[in-house]
Design a protein around this motif. Structure first.
Motif, short mmCIF file in Angstrom:
data_model
loop_
_atom_site.label_atom_id
_atom_site.label_comp_id
_atom_site.label_asym_id
_atom_site.label_seq_id
_atom_site.Cartn_x
_atom_site.Cartn_y
_atom_site.Cartn_z
N LEU A 107 -34.36 26.98 32.43
CA LEU A 107 -34.64 26.05 31.34
C LEU A 107 -35.72 25.03 31.76
O LEU A 107 -36.60 24.69 30.98
CB LEU A 107 -33.35 25.32 30.94
N VAL A 108 -35.64 24.60 33.02
CA VAL A 108 -36.65 23.65 33.53
C VAL A 108 -38.02 24.31 33.51
O VAL A 108 -39.02 23.70 33.06
CB VAL A 108 -36.30 23.20 34.98
N LYS A 109 -38.07 25.57 33.97
CA LYS A 109 -39.35 26.29 34.00
C LYS A 109 -39.93 26.42 32.59
O LYS A 109 -41.11 26.15 32.35
CB LYS A 109 -39.15 27.70 34.59
N ALA A 110 -39.06 26.80 31.65
CA ALA A 110 -39.52 26.96 30.26
C ALA A 110 -40.04 25.62 29.73
O ALA A 110 -41.09 25.56 29.09
CB ALA A 110 -38.39 27.49 29.39
N ASP B 25 -32.96 31.03 15.42
CA ASP B 25 -34.32 30.65 15.00
C ASP B 25 -34.27 29.65 13.85
O ASP B 25 -35.10 28.75 13.77
CB ASP B 25 -35.11 31.90 14.58
N LEU B 26 -33.25 29.81 12.99
CA LEU B 26 -33.10 28.86 11.89
C LEU B 26 -32.80 27.47 12.44
O LEU B 26 -33.40 26.47 12.01
CB LEU B 26 -31.96 29.32 10.95
N GLY B 27 -31.90 27.41 13.43
CA GLY B 27 -31.57 26.14 14.08
C GLY B 27 -32.81 25.52 14.69
O GLY B 27 -33.03 24.30 14.60
N LEU B 54 -36.97 27.74 23.78
CA LEU B 54 -35.89 27.00 24.45
C LEU B 54 -34.52 27.53 24.00
O LEU B 54 -33.60 27.64 24.80
CB LEU B 54 -35.99 25.50 24.14
N MET B 55 -34.42 27.85 22.71
CA MET B 55 -33.15 28.38 22.19
C MET B 55 -32.81 29.71 22.86
O MET B 55 -31.65 29.97 23.17
CB MET B 55 -33.23 28.59 20.67
#
Lengths: 163, 85
Positions: A107-110, B25-27, B54-55
């Motif tokens: 998550l940090v990388k992203a 994707d909606l979120g 991120l999701m």
């Protein structure tokens, strides 16, 4: 051999926490804390995560009689993939506020690839000048443990641990 | 995903959001819209595409770790805020 009581006492003093403050936060008496530190009694098992968090160590480190290695270079054959590591940020303000953020490295990388900056994540100015891409590079080369320890003039502390 | 808030006077709020919705994707599109309306662009500049990515990462983390505590805040006054995936 260092006992659990020795470790609690050492870590508590290192963080400038008094027995009274510790007792108040754990809803126990100062006498109970004193008994733990003198190995007369042991803390309740349910309190261990809270004690560990207050002292910025893991429960494993609290219970282990091995001296805590703050930073460690893991041999290549024993290294975890970077995506299996977790970046933990501990912020302790002098006023007694505690913030703990656990972020899987993936998550940090992203986030970094998107240009996200850590102050946006944590809201803490102390993280502004820390180069997280360098931390990821270090972790990728097998360096884990407490990679950053910052203490501001105001007495706030920020620790960043990769594990 | 759970957001737990406990104030020093003992009041508790537990918000439970369905993971499938929050990390969909909606979120992501809804979150992007809320952010663009409420945050200054120089403070928080994330597109819907970035949030979708991120999701995806958060969905992978949820699958891998199950219940994962992202944030734990405890104020000196005793207020507690926790965000758990």
């Amino acid at each position: 051999m260092r006992t659990l009581g020795n470790r609690i006492a050492e870590l508590r003093r290192a963080k400038n926490i008094t027995q009274d403050e510790m007792a108040e936060k754990l809803n126990v008496t100062a006498q109970a804390v004193s008994k733990w530190e003198n190995d007369i009694s042991c803390p309740d098992i349910m309190l261990l995560p809270k004690i560990a968090q207050m002292l910025s160590v893991t429960v494993d480190e609290l219970l282990s009689d091995q001296p805590k290695k703050s930073v460690e270079l893991v041999p290549e054959e024993k290294r975890k993939s970077i995506d299996d590591l977790v970046l933990r940020i501990y912020v302790n303000s002098k006023d007694g506020d505690r913030v703990k953020v656990n972020l899987p490295m993936s998550l940090v990388k992203a986030g970094l690839e998107m240009g996200l900056k850590m102050p946006e994540v944590s809201g803490n100015e102390a993280l502004k000048d820390i180069d997280f891409s360098q931390l990821i590079a270090l972790a990728d080369k097998g360096v884990i443990g407490k990679l950053v320890e910052v203490e501001s003039a105001d007495g706030d502390t920020v620790d960043i641990v990769v594990e | 995903m759970r957001i737990k808030v406990k104030s020093d006077d003992g009041k508790k709020i537990n918000l439970i959001f369905p993971t499938w919705f929050v990390f969909s994707d909606l979120g992501a599109r809804i979150a992007a819209k809320v952010i663009s309306r409420n945050a200054e662009p120089h403070e928080f500049n994330l597109s819907g595409k970035d949030l979708s990515r991120l999701m995806v990462e958060l969905r992978k983390i949820k699958k891998k770790y199950g219940r994962f505590e992202l944030v734990d805040v405890q104020s000196a006054e005793g207020d507690i805020v926790k965000i758990v995936l």
